[in-house]
Structures are given as structure tokens and as C-alpha cells.
Design a protein around this motif. Sequence first.
Motif, PDB file in Angstrom:
ATOM      1  N   PHE A 285     -22.094 -45.526  29.853  1.00  0.00           N
ATOM      2  CA  PHE A 285     -23.059 -46.182  27.770  1.00  0.00           C
ATOM      3  C   PHE A 285     -23.604 -45.816  28.776  1.00  0.00           C
ATOM      4  CE2 PHE A 285     -18.540 -48.643  29.514  1.00  0.00           C
ATOM      5  CZ  PHE A 285     -18.337 -49.079  28.713  1.00  0.00           C
ATOM      6  N   LYS A 286     -24.798 -44.743  29.254  1.00  0.00           N
ATOM      7  CA  LYS A 286     -25.984 -44.982  28.731  1.00  0.00           C
ATOM      8  C   LYS A 286     -26.371 -43.825  27.443  1.00  0.00           C
ATOM      9  CE  LYS A 286     -30.538 -43.079  30.902  1.00  0.00           C
ATOM     10  NZ  LYS A 286     -30.672 -41.581  31.949  1.00  0.00           N
ATOM     11  N   CYS A 287     -27.143 -44.352  26.719  1.00  0.00           N
ATOM     12  CA  CYS A 287     -27.774 -43.349  25.945  1.00  0.00           C
ATOM     13  C   CYS A 287     -29.181 -43.631  25.398  1.00  0.00           C
ATOM     14  CB  CYS A 287     -26.451 -43.218  24.488  1.00  0.00           C
ATOM     15  SG  CYS A 287     -26.462 -44.761  23.431  1.00  0.00           S
ATOM     16  N   CYS A 288     -29.879 -43.462  25.181  1.00  0.00           N
ATOM     17  CA  CYS A 288     -31.350 -43.584  24.106  1.00  0.00           C
ATOM     18  C   CYS A 288     -31.334 -42.866  22.722  1.00  0.00           C
ATOM     19  CB  CYS A 288     -31.710 -42.092  24.592  1.00  0.00           C
ATOM     20  SG  CYS A 288     -31.825 -42.635  26.912  1.00  0.00           S
ATOM     21  N   PRO A 289     -31.550 -43.936  21.758  1.00  0.00           N
ATOM     22  CA  PRO A 289     -32.284 -44.794  22.318  1.00  0.00           C
ATOM     23  C   PRO A 289     -31.095 -45.929  22.538  1.00  0.00           C
ATOM     24  CG  PRO A 289     -31.672 -45.043  20.193  1.00  0.00           C
ATOM     25  CD  PRO A 289     -32.123 -43.225  20.659  1.00  0.00           C
ATOM     26  N   PRO A 290     -30.859 -46.780  23.780  1.00  0.00           N
ATOM     27  CA  PRO A 290     -29.966 -47.627  24.218  1.00  0.00           C
ATOM     28  C   PRO A 290     -29.005 -48.707  23.394  1.00  0.00           C
ATOM     29  CG  PRO A 290     -31.947 -48.671  24.575  1.00  0.00           C
ATOM     30  CD  PRO A 290     -32.075 -47.689  23.770  1.00  0.00           C
ATOM     31  N   ILE A 291     -27.727 -48.753  24.011  1.00  0.00           N
ATOM     32  CA  ILE A 291     -27.036 -49.933  23.491  1.00  0.00           C
ATOM     33  C   ILE A 291     -27.208 -51.102  23.570  1.00  0.00           C
ATOM     34  CG2 ILE A 291     -24.415 -50.864  23.836  1.00  0.00           C
ATOM     35  CD1 ILE A 291     -23.224 -48.537  24.317  1.00  0.00           C
ATOM     36  N   ARG A 292     -27.600 -52.016  22.424  1.00  0.00           N
ATOM     37  CA  ARG A 292     -28.081 -53.368  22.638  1.00  0.00           C
ATOM     38  C   ARG A 292     -27.477 -54.171  22.623  1.00  0.00           C
ATOM     39  NH1 ARG A 292     -33.200 -51.476  22.560  1.00  0.00           N
ATOM     40  NH2 ARG A 292     -34.040 -50.113  21.471  1.00  0.00           N
TER      41      ARG A 292
END
Length: 450
Positions: A285-292
Motif C-alpha cells: 500500500f506504500k506510495c508517495c504521496p500516500p493513501i490518506r
Amino acid sequence: MSGTEPEAELVLRSTHVITPEGTRAASVAVAAGRITAVLPYDAPVPAGARLEDLGDDALLPGLVDTHVHVNDPGRTEWEGFWTATRAAAAGGITTLVDMPLNSLPPTTTVGHLRTKRAVAADQAHVDVGFWGGALPDNLQDLRPLHEAGVFGFKAFLSPSGVEEFPPLDRRQLARALAEIASFDGLLVVHAEDPHHLDAAPQHGGPRYADFLASRPRDAEDTAVAHLVEQAERLHARVHVLHLSSSGALPLIAAARARGVRVTVETCPHYLTLTAEEVPDGASEFKCCPPIRESANQDLLWQALADGTVDCVVTDHSPSTADLKTDDFATAWGGISGLQLSLPAVWTEARARGHGLEDVVRWMSTRTARLAGLEARKGAIAPGRDADFAVLAPDETFTVDPAALHHRNRVTAYAGRTLYGVVRSSWLRGERIVADGEFTAPKGRLLTRPR
């Protein structure tokens, strides 16, 4: 059809054809790879034409994904043109534009572009275009890349995660944007402010809450505000990549009202996944910018509905499975979404009262416009390429990573039940995948229309 149009070679008939005028029962005539007419449903099939009766399955224009990291050559073990374009085709995407980084070399010179095109040429199952890159030291390469046909230029305002693609500081951004504006090019930007990121708590470890705190919304909001300010000052065209922070939406809307040429995308993972549901240690689930958070997600949907956010793209950014460690600080940040983007977005869209017309607008029509491909892609209309996705919108499936065509079958959607089964995809009137069976690669390498 008038006498000047070629005879139809193929007719695709469906009770649900998604056209610019809405959904209707229709027969779509195709000749020489182009749509020649959208006819009444029961129109006679021209002599010699082959009829494909799709029944109640929906006929959509092929999706156009303008944000894909193929990573080929150089990091082909992460992904490659063969696997990425197969995954795209399986998901109803018939055109993609490849990002300039994570491949080695990055697409930052004309020579590097030629290398990338040579690798892609005989492996592309869908049409493929290329973004160039704007780095601190390649100002002199921007115009030649533009003239060589890249669709625009990608820049980072914070570290990219790979050392060969450094970010632009504020002075370098101003110089690059001025150069790109001089030939009316497009700058697409990963907008997170490095100073806000540096000031955020950096704990590391498996807790998603700690990772989320390390990429605060104000890092995005500040970077977007500065980008808009520079675009307004230079009368430049800019595009905000993968917006996850709803905090930037009011300033984007205000800039548009002042005539600033800024467009915005978001991604399926921001629209369908929430911080509250991410398990600790689950760096798929990690990505940048993150899931908020879910409240932030609601505002992104509202912005899609009112047009503040223009389009939805995957930001497909895969890696090998071993780089997805349980430490969010060190795990590779990226979500693989090519094959699942259409059903993921459609599942959430229908739950929120949106129709397939909306999904097509966000994932095909407006992305084609962003890339300057609206004369050829993005709609079922006469003169457009006969690129289609055939979708069973009311059928569901459960995501099985083993059924994915990405090179590394790591997915944040594993086990989720989604609406929308892609029956087949068509490229210039030829079926390129049906029920998991692919033809030989038929994709073309695209250049920016002049």
C-alpha cells in the motif's frame, strides 16, 4: 455513411455504447483502423463487414493512461514493455505514456529516448508514448526532446527515490519552466515540498500511521501553491501529478478561475483505498504521496465530480517483491495498478452514484486531451482510432495476484471483490486480448502531435 468514407470492415454492436453524447444502443463501424460512423443499433451491416455483437456488454473507448513507469530498460526485473503493455491491455487500457524515470537510462536526452523507443518497439501490445525528464543539469536537452516528440516533461520537487533522477530546487524549477514555456511545452510535476517532508516526523518501521505522518498534506499543498505561482508568472502549462491531498483543491480551483493553465490528476488507489484500512507492515500500500484518510478521499471524489480534478491515471510504479519490505520507511513506494484500474475506479464510482460516462471522461477523454491525443484517442466518435474496451459492468471478480500480467504480482487490491470484467480490448479495430488470450504485439510508438 457518405460516399467519401471507406467501406466498413467491422461493426461492433452493443446496447451500451459510451459516446460523447451519452450511453446508447449503437453499431460502431470501423475501417482502416478508424471509427467511420456511430450508427443506430439496428442499422444494416454493410456488405462484406464482420459483425461483432457484444450484447449488453458496454463498449468503451480504450483507456489512455498517461502515468506509467515501465522501467525498461535497466530495471526490467521490476517491469518491462512486454509485461506492462499486456497488463494494460487486459485492463482495457489501449494507450499509455511512459514516465522518464526508473528505467536506466532515464529519458532525459534524445539519445536516451532513442534507447527507450528501440527497446519498446517490438514489445508493445498497446500504443506507447514517452514523457521526457527535467533535471537540474539537462536544461539544454529540453527543446531537443520536445522536438523529438516527447509529450512533456516530468520533474520532482522532492527526492524521486532513484539517484539518477534528482529533484529541482525552486531556482531550477523556474529555469526549467521558463524554457518549457518558451515552446509551449507541458511540465508534469511530483509536487511535495522537501522542507515540509524534512520537518515531518520520520520514525520508520511497520506502522502505517507513522508513514502517513512522514508525508503530510501540507507538503503537497505548499508545493502545489508554488508550482501554480510559477505557472501564473510565466504563463506556463503545468500538470499536478497524483494529487492525494484535498487541501490543495481550493487553491487549484482559484488558480483556474484566474486563468492559470494548471491541470490535475489523481489515482485509483487514492479513490478506492483508505489509510484506515492499511494493515501495519503492508507496504504493498506504500506510495508517495500516500493513501490518506476516508474524509480526504470523499473530497477527492467531490473534486472529480466538479471538474477541479481532471483525470484518473494509475501511476503504475512496480518493483520486485523483495523491495516491498515491512518497513514503510525503506520499502519501495509504488502501487501496481494497470490491470485493475478500470474495475477499481468503476466499483467505487458506481457506489457513489457515478456512471460509466464519468469513468470514461476521467480515464480516457481527459487523459487523451492531456497528452494532446484528443484527435485520435479518448472517444467513440468518427475519425478516432478504433480503440475499445469491452466491459461487463455488473459482473464481479475477486482479485487474485496470480491472475495479473504485471511482471511482479504484488497488489494492494489482493482479495478485493471488484465490479467490471474486461472481456476484450481492441486496438485500431483489431482485438488484442480476449478472455486472457493475447495476440502478437500490435502497439505503435507515439509522438506528440505537432
